[in-house]
Design an enzyme around this catalytic site. Structure first.
Site, PDB file in Angstrom:
ATOM      1  N   TRP A  94      41.519  62.368  31.926  1.00 59.00           N
ATOM      2  CA  TRP A  94      42.450  62.263  33.061  1.00 59.00           C
ATOM      3  C   TRP A  94      43.713  61.519  32.644  1.00 59.00           C
ATOM      4  CZ3 TRP A  94      43.124  57.964  36.928  1.00 59.00           C
ATOM      5  CH2 TRP A  94      42.682  56.738  36.434  1.00 59.00           C
ATOM      6  N   ASP A  95      43.680  60.882  31.492  1.00 60.08           N
ATOM      7  CA  ASP A  95      44.854  60.231  30.924  1.00 60.08           C
ATOM      8  C   ASP A  95      46.082  61.143  30.987  1.00 60.08           C
ATOM      9  OD1 ASP A  95      42.538  58.958  30.059  1.00 60.08           O
ATOM     10  OD2 ASP A  95      43.368  58.391  28.116  1.00 60.08           O
TER      11      ASP A  95
ATOM     12  N   GLU B 203      35.786  51.027  35.026  1.00 63.51           N
ATOM     13  CA  GLU B 203      34.470  51.419  34.507  1.00 63.51           C
ATOM     14  C   GLU B 203      33.524  50.231  34.331  1.00 63.51           C
ATOM     15  OE1 GLU B 203      35.889  53.551  31.094  1.00 63.51           O
ATOM     16  OE2 GLU B 203      35.650  55.498  32.072  1.00 63.51           O
TER      17      GLU B 203
ATOM     18  N   LYS C 124      38.099  46.132  34.791  1.00 65.15           N
ATOM     19  CA  LYS C 124      38.546  46.593  33.467  1.00 65.15           C
ATOM     20  C   LYS C 124      39.976  47.102  33.529  1.00 65.15           C
ATOM     21  CE  LYS C 124      37.290  50.045  29.947  1.00 65.15           C
ATOM     22  NZ  LYS C 124      36.609  51.340  29.783  1.00 65.15           N
ATOM     23  N   GLN C 125      40.258  47.896  34.531  1.00 72.82           N
ATOM     24  CA  GLN C 125      41.598  48.473  34.614  1.00 72.82           C
ATOM     25  C   GLN C 125      41.930  48.738  36.073  1.00 72.82           C
ATOM     26  OE1 GLN C 125      40.351  52.500  32.719  1.00 72.82           O
ATOM     27  NE2 GLN C 125      42.268  52.944  33.737  1.00 72.82           N
TER      28      GLN C 125
END
Lengths: 760, 760
Positions: free
Chosen positions: A358-359, A489, A602-603
């Site tokens: 998906w980046d 994640e 994480k993000q």
């Protein structure tokens, strides 16, 4: 914590002195690519030190048998891998019979340069064979942007203090292996080899997928610029062809070998033609000559920089960092071929195997949309459109019906490659990014026709997935989405992830809006799509509306924020700043369950929602959510800081924005995560571009209209970037004094600068 | 759906006719074991059809390198496997030079019998070599219970219609492989071989673990009972020793080969003695003679049946089923050696590798506690006591401190072997079962001293784990337990699993109660334990009490039930009865995420709480919870139905209890899950015993007092079982007319039968 060994230069990446321990990192950092193929900065000559050989051809892959500890129903049988392909750079060298092997001879004056302005790799060094006897070597090579099947090398040796016999063995070798092969297998079978004097052809095919790839070479030798006639010996063994010849040298004379390689594949030619095509192209490259090819290369890169350069004055490291990122993005993907896409490591390593995450849609898309002609972004969209039938199949495997689609987590040909249930089956928010990219494209280009021709079909399939993925909770009397993994994640199998539910709702609404829009603009084409998709115009919109109006979003009254997921506040609330450095990154120090149970993010997850849908939220909501989530975010994904930079800049938290920007812009150059030897973080490089243009540059596009609201880090003297918009090249210059926008091409345009309409 | 090919007999498992497709199943079903070693029902003679070779030695294992798709911090590097060991049964046969191979010759009159009463395996068949030429074979073998390092075989051949030359090759072979080897490796290295006339020794060692195992053999041949002098040829190759000899036969004469094998290991002898010990024991076995050994075997089994038999009249299949289960449990584990434990497949297959799961404490423990002398149950407890330091290490790896222990999910030597994060790190309820077993042992035997000597130490470490594993939720203002997997493995990474939180609370309370109890009974020993464990008598009990009093348990006001986990009612509520048969078992038909999102329950979870802690809940609560959860339970774990049987019987839902009982008692005999070829479900066999004794027999033990409340399935004419309790053998006989309890040994005892005190 991280290693800094590169010299700062605005246009170059420079390494001085040879440290074998750093060589695998440099192999990644100095890698070359031209969108069609790529090559790690392996040495031409033999090297017995630590190295990861890497020569990659876009679109050529091998489906390695999946390896898991415990099989779960629904896992794919194969994991498609970009594979290490022909070694075409190889030129083994013997000096008086002794191998020129930088791991075994004394090396001085080692200099390596990646010239980003002109797109080549340069290496110089002196190799010592005794106190007085040494050779000076200069090697320069590139992968042609203009002729994207051609690689060229100029390899010069000047003996000093002696006149050795030099034995050259230029070769083409398909007998290569992948470091991440699951079962230690080699992936290539020999098809055909041919070797003659100063030319050779080597054709191999991939196991299972049966791609045919041909490599052809030509070479010639000059002594101080004078052509030398050679009488080489032919060498042939399995999957390997070479010439070998000896030269009795004169001390002080420079012997220059020019090697031209052409690599063609059955992606672009019939299988019985790949050898011939490669041979012709190699021959043509030699006729054209190294200097001309290199000149073409500099010109091609000049054109790329013309529209994609970013200038940062007052911060040389930031300047180098952003150019490195832009350079690598352009090396990885040119947008010429809708069958290709952007792998997380590009052509710089094997890790992550498959190519598309998906980046691409969530992070890379804006870069290509703003710096290249619209076809490039469109080709990225068409890539997913072509995979729609496989995405529908993928959803069927998981039990979804009626044309619902789930795009794969990782893919190269549309089939799912990934096999961790908590990601493969649950990190379904990726479906939303597909639609975000369509929306961005249409907003930027105004190309509504794309929706009618391709976009809506994808959107209907994705909305159908969402409609089935929510379920009615009798208990809550609302629709819930259970068992998902959000962008963060460090949480798995959670319920009601705010980001996922939000983007799902938005997808359904945007699809319904698009149907309305097309009813006005392209009614006939709309009917075709609705027929093709068996769309039930009575039931489906009504059902989707019912869901849209009744979705449960976890919310904290206390903090007045949406919660990343239901129950997030049951976690012990700690801040990342309380974590001792010895425990960071936590993913290297904590057990997985401890990470899962912690509140650490994480993000960007909830904040990713604010990034994509910023107009849906008030300034105060932005402020509250940023202030809550940013201190809990450990940014252990390379894709995380960029989103926080954009939000911090919007909130005028410039120091915070700059601090986070540093983490993203030189992530690989400074090897923050000690993993550069595995390859570069290509997709996160687009995040860096986003940080600069959307963060400090404050650029937004809404309904084909441009907005700018720049804010500079304190010590930056100038930020200047270009974008291509609606056929115009615009340059945005910001200094501490203010912002000035220049139009380089096209008609005048009206845009919004710091809230004011201006026409340039 | 399942295959029924066995003949029903109360004391035997019988197969008639040879179907090669069923042979791998029969290899499991007819397997032999004596607690020390085990042997699948492989043929003595060569066999080229499908077969899984299996010869296992308790406690001898190999740590195979873990294989996962995506590594998570905290995973163990190795997975300990019980390994396929020496083939000691082998007797290759040539008939006039042609191999006797049941896959290649015509076979008639095939008969295979597992004699459970006397503990041997019998096989008879006729092999045809031409229309008139055939041989009749009878093979009988057993693993001696009395001499647990001895296996013996009587192998008779009678030629009919011809007088062939028979070539015999009795051998010992360590050159064997494991089917589940992660990297295709063989696990044995040769140490020593020796072969002479009619005797051989073969010693091998396991890689990495370096266990030494010696096998020695003796054999002799008789013709119609007369000894024949042999002049065999010696054969030796790597890890293999054999004799070969030919016999010119006479038509109609029976040639009987007696083969005696002894297997010793470095678990029990110094490495330099294993060969000698094996050789002596093999020699001794031959001197003792086959008939005497077989007689001893029948006597040993008679003693076992004396205390563990269950008689069911009126239901021959149930009778055969329960005896098969009891037989296998006694073959698997004798309780003589506290270094050993009960593997899910016992000695019948390789699957599940490691040996010990929570199955031992949660399911197997009551069987051994009630049918064997108390040392056996005590040895099971000591096994875990010995592993306590490793359990503390294991918890440390996951970030727990101060002497907290997490027992491994799967182990053979105390180290964790499992590597699925959602199980390894999250299925932590297993810790609770360790304490349940201690409580059961103490309640049954009254041996409070065990608590002082061993139990409390384990309990303190486990309670410390729980105290750290809960965390305070600011939001709920209660303690919560996040990120667990309950016994129902169709849910992962859930919050506030009722069972786990309940047993955790109980562990802490029971530990505190035990400290109080020991303060009265064993104050000095208590002080030693508290010192050894660095127990903080001020802070720890106070902190535990604070948690105990403030734990969040999810509850539904609507249904008046505790919820399996927080948010369970957000799931779409369906009943197992609504599932089409074509989708069952769901674990073979649904993707993993669909299973996770569904409400379906793999095995007793909330109801497991009611099973362990039945006195904590009212009859109405039992009723409500059973009525809610049983229809949502798909029983796709072999460990599930037994718990539901006990609860259904308690609630007098006899038909439901019987329906579920059928699923457990003949699970393997009727191969419900089509997986018997991989081995038997040994631990679930103890669940079957539990179904009968605690379910239909209604037996409970509370504070060393016995309660019985039997209820019979409608068509059962008699249920009779024995238990050993406090030195007495008691027999409980229930018929439709009523229940009669007989004391076979020991002093009179007062117990509670259907609520009435009686003395027998």
């Amino acid at each position: 914590m991280h290693r800094k060994y590169l010299i700062t230069d605005e246009w170059k990446i420079i390494e001085r002195g040879f440290d074998p321990a750093l060589h695998p990192c440099s192999e990644s950092l100095f890698a070359l690519g031209n969108g069609r193929m790529g090559q790690r900065a392996n040495f031409e000559e033999q090297y017995s030190g630590r190295s990861m050989q890497g020569s990659y051809i876009a679109g050529v892959y091998y489906p390695d048998k999946t390896r898991v500890g415990w099989w779960k129903n629904g896992y794919p049988e194969y994991f498609a891998k970009v594979i290490n392909s022909v070694n075409w750079i190889g030129i083994d060298i013997l000096i008086d019979g002794q191998p020129l092997d930088l791991a075994r001879v004394k090396v001085t004056d080692f200099y390596r340069e990646l010239n980003m302005k002109e797109g080549y790799l340069l290496r110089r060094f002196t190799a010592h064979f005794s106190d007085m006897q040494r050779i000076e070597v200069e090697a320069i090579r590139f992968l042609s942007i203009k002729r994207d099947e051609i690689g060229a090398i100029r390899y010069s040796i000047t003996p000093k203090g002696f006149s050795p016999v030099i034995t050259y063995t230029p070769y083409l070798d398909f007998d290569v292996h992948n470091e991440d092969s699951n079962y230690g297998e080699k992936f290539w079978d020999e098809v055909f080899t041919s070797v003659a004097s100063q030319k050779a052809i080597n054709v191999a095919s991939t196991k299972k997928t049966n791609f045919h790839v041909a490599a052809a070479m030509r070479y010639e030798l000059e002594a101080n610029g004078r052509h030398i006639t050679l009488y080489p010996e032919n060498i042939r063994r399995e999957k390997y062809v070479a010439n070998r010849f000896e030269i009795k040298t004169d001390e002080g004379t420079t012997y220059t070998l020019y090697k031209y390689a052409a690599i063609t594949s059955s992606l672009n030619y019939p299988k019985d033609k790949v050898a011939e095509e490669a041979d012709q192209k190699a021959s043509e490259a030699m006729r054209t000559g190294f200097d001309t090819l290199l000149h073409e290369q500099a010109e091609a890169w000049a054109r790329i920089w013309e529209t994609s350069d970013i200038i940062i004055e007052g911060d040389p490291e930031a300047q180098q960092g952003i150019r490195f990122n832009i350079f690598q993005l352009n090396q990885t993907y040119t947008g010429e071929d809708p069958r290709l896409n952007i792998g997380p490591k590009g052509f710089t390593g094997e890790k992550y195997g498959g190519v598309t995450y998906w980046d691409t849609e969530a992070y890379c898309f804006p870069f290509y949309l703003s710096t290249r002609k619209p076809d490039v972004a469109r080709n990225l969209l068409l890539y997913r459109y072509r995979h729609l039938p496989k995405a529908i199949e993928n959803a069927q495997k998981l039990g979804f019906t009626g044309g619902a689609a789930l795009y794969p987590m990782v893919t190269i040909n549309g089939e799912e490659c990934h096999n961790e249930w908590e990601i493969t089956f649950e990190e379904i928010h990726r479906n939303g990014a597909m639609v975000i990219a369509i929306k961005r494209y249409v907003e930027y280009t105004g190309d509504i026709r794309y929706l009618a021709d391709y976009g809506l079909e994808v959107m209907i399939a994705i909305s159908r997935f969402w409609a089935q993925r929510f379920n009615w909770s009798e208990d809550k009397q609302q629709y819930v989405m259970l068992g998902v993994t959000g962008p963060n994640e460090y949480e798995n199998n959670i319920n009601n992830n705010f980001y996922t539910s939000y983007i799902a709702r938005w997808c359904m609404q945007y699809t319904l809006n698009t149907i309305d829009l097309l009813r006005t603009h392209f009614p006939d084409q709309l009917q075709l799509v609705l027929q093709k998709t068996n769309f039930d115009s009575d039931k489906e919109p009504a059902f989707w509306q019912q869901i849209i109006q009744n979705i449960y979003f976890p919310y904290s009254e206390k903090y007045q924020i949406f919660l990343q997921q239901e129950g997030y506040l049951d976690k012990e609330q700690r801040l990342a700043s309380e974590l001792p450095m010895s425990e960071r990154p936590i993913n290297q120090h904590w057990s997985w369950d401890r990470i899962l149970r912690s509140c650490f993010i994480k993000q960007a997850d909830t904040l990713q929602t604010f990034y994509f849908f910023e107009d849906d939220f008030t300034h105060e909501q932005h402020q509250r959510h940023f202030d809550f989530y940013e201190p809990r975010t450990v940014h252990e994904s390379s894709l995380s800081p960029c989103v926080h930079v954009v939000l911090a800049a919007k909130l005028h938290k410039i120091d915070k924005a700059y601090e986070l920007y540093l983490r993203t812009s030189r992530l690989d150059l400074d090897d923050y995560n000690k993993e550069v030897h595995e390859g570069l973080h290509i997709t996160s490089m687009a995040g860096t571009w986003m940080s600069v243009v959307e963060g400090f540059g404050g650029m937004r596009v809404r309904q084909q209209r441009l907005y700018f609201d720049p804010v500079l880090p304190r010590h930056w003297k100038r930020l200047s970037f270009k974008i291509i918009f609606d056929g115009r090249i615009l340059e945005v210059n910001t200094t501490p004094e203010g912002t000035h926008i220049v139009r380089h091409t096209g008609e005048p345009i009206t845009l919004i600068l710091k809230g004011q309409e201006i026409t340039v």
